[in-house]
Design an enzyme around this catalytic site. Structure first.
Site, short mmCIF file in Angstrom:
data_model
loop_
_atom_site.label_atom_id
_atom_site.label_comp_id
_atom_site.label_asym_id
_atom_site.label_seq_id
_atom_site.Cartn_x
_atom_site.Cartn_y
_atom_site.Cartn_z
N GLU A 247 12.70 19.39 -32.66
CA GLU A 247 11.56 20.22 -32.28
C GLU A 247 11.56 20.36 -30.77
O GLU A 247 11.31 19.39 -30.06
CB GLU A 247 10.25 19.61 -32.78
N CYS A 281 3.56 22.69 -26.18
CA CYS A 281 4.69 23.50 -26.63
C CYS A 281 4.26 24.65 -27.53
O CYS A 281 4.95 25.65 -27.62
CB CYS A 281 5.72 22.62 -27.34
#
Length: 499
Positions: A247, A281
């Site tokens: 990720e 993010c």
């Protein structure tokens, strides 16, 4: 168990250590060992034993103990939040919110693991009707988790909680900026698992993370961090063909349609772009607003953003990673140098530790402020003639993590056109708070999923089993097979599938 204290080779066997700092003040808030490859390997070996014990407990007992951990985390919310605040600088309520979300995910994973992962029967099909077919989801064993500093509880717990619920042990390498958070999390579980090495923490820098990737007993690595570091993690894991879940960051877009609730959209854009000092993010870095409503929307964004202040007692805290300040400064200067117009803040907003909100409009699409992840409180707002152009620009970067859409009538229609792993419609980052939804990206934002049923299965290996219930009258998988039998089989196939 907590971080081990296995010494590194050196004078008098004294372990090498490093300090974690409060980014608001520079004060030392903790001292932690730098674990070398031998220390990491020893932790993984202990975890292998714990994994066997944990898997043998079964779903019901694992759920009971994870429920006890959930209760322990609730009791310790304020203490844990203080550790998060000390190591990241974020406001205490932001730290509490992070813990609340992590606790909710832990509860979901523990509650739903058996339903998602228990052995299930599948239809064998007409040609294999003599078989009983089933799928079993077997725990991997030991999962290595390498976590980030921006959300040092919520993000790694998306792997830790789901890996534990799936029947695995975990060795966690937190960011060197937030090691105390990892240790505190592991401490909170230790008594509940009778002191077994089910959840251990190893601390240090890149070398410690590399050692975790190389450890022979590691069944899978779950990594969260930059795309550049992710590539190094994958290369290291490739040495042993260790599977990885990746990720990475994003350059997450927001699309504001002409029929959007502009007050709500502006509030979401500012919160998504500025909360946690923009170090999110799945926040908002780029906004594409239709020309028809652009002026009104921008005015509302400006009005909200101008009320915010960074600081130890401000709306958001400092840049946790000092080097990120230079990235933000470079992006602001590039956006303005290429013709963008600052409507809130500007270069003077970028200080050494704290960065005041910056909103820049009409930024060229080849500016680094548009193409690269900023990870700071900078919001780019660009006007577009229509939704099709907004979608095209939103999909134009290599990233594909999250996105946001504000539209009263076309939200889902627009969402389906976006190249990303998650979309929030008429809200922001809402997908991360829904435990049943998978979380992850595409392209430079990574692959694999945490959260939800997909997240539970991510930490298992599916095993397919076909058990013969009775022999078929026509032997086809045998050297006893006859041409007459094959003709009969072909007749069945033509009759069933050829029409």
């Amino acid at each position: 168990m907590t971080a081990t204290d296995t010494p590194l080779p050196g004078v008098s066997g004294t372990p090498a250590t490093f300090e974690s700092l409060d980014p608001r003040t520079g004060d030392v808030v903790g001292t932690h060992p730098v674990h070398d490859a031998d220390a990491v390997a020893a932790a993984v070996a202990r975890a292998e034993d714990a994994a066997q014990w944990w898997a043998a407990l079964g779903f019901a007992e694992r759920r009971r103990r994870l429920d006890e951990w959930r209760k322990a985390l609730v009791r310790r919310i304020d203490d844990l939040a203080r550790v998060v605040t000390e190591e990241t600088g974020k406001p205490i309520d932001d730290a509490r919110l992070e813990l609340v979300l992590a606790i909710d995910h832990l509860d979901w994973a523990a509650k739903h693991a058996e339903r998602v992962l228990r052995r299930r029967m599948v239809l064998p099909g007409a040609l294999m009707s003599n078989q009983a077919a089933s799928v079993t989801y077997v725990p991997i064993g030991v999962v290595g988790v390498i976590g980030p500093w921006n959300y040092p509880v919520f993000t790694p717990m998306g792997s830790i909680a789901y890996a534990l619920a799936a029947g695995n042990a975990v060795v966690f390498k937190p960011s060197e900026l937030t090691p105390g958070v990892g240790v505190a999390l592991a401490d909170s579980l230790a008594e509940i698992v009778d002191g077994r090495a089910l959840f251990q923490v190893v601390t240090g820098f890149g070398e410690t993370g590399a050692a975790l990737c190389r450890a022979p007993g590691i069944g899978k690595i779950s990594f969260t961090g930059s795309t550049a570091t992710a590539k190094r993690v994958m290369a290291t894991c490739a040495e042993r063909l260790t599977p990885v879940l990746i990720e990475c960051g994003g350059k997450d877009p927001m699309i504001v349609d002409a029929d959007a609730d502009l007050a709500a959209a502006a509030d979401a854009a500012v919160w998504g772009g500025m909360s946690n000092a923009g170090q999110t993010c799945v926040g908002v870095e780029r906004v594409y607003v239709l020309d028809a409503v652009a002026e009104e929307f921008i005015a509302k964004v400006v009005g909200t953003a101008r009320t915010l202040r960074s600081g130890s007692t401000g709306d958001y805290g400092p840049m946790t990673l000092p080097a990120q300040v230079d990235v933000v400064r470079r992006h602001v200067e590039d956006a303005l140098g290429r013709g963008g117009r600052a409507v809130v803040g500007g270069p003077e907003s970028v200080q050494q530790q704290f960065i005041e909100p910056v909103v820049i409009v009409d930024v060229p699409e080849d500016s680094t402020a548009v193409t690269e992840e900023t990870f700071g409180p900078l919001l780019v707002v660009n006007r577009v003639p229509d939704v099709a152009e907004a979608v095209r620009r939103a999909n134009a970067t290599g990233y594909g993590l999250g996105a946001t859409v504000f539209s009263k009538n076309r939200g889902e229609e627009i969402a389906t056109q976006l190249r990303c792993g998650m979309v929030a419609i008429n809200g922001v980052i809402s997908f991360a708070g829904v435990p049943s939804l998978p979380f992850g990206g595409v392209g430079d934002s990574g692959f694999g999923r945490i959260h939800g049923a997909d997240g539970l299965r991510e930490f298992t290996r599916p095993q397919a089993v076909a058990r013969q219930r009775f022999p078929l009258p026509i032997a086809v998988t045998s050297f006893r097979r006859s041409s007459r039998g094959m003709k009969a089989l072909l007749g069945v196939v033509r009759l069933r599938y050829g029409r």
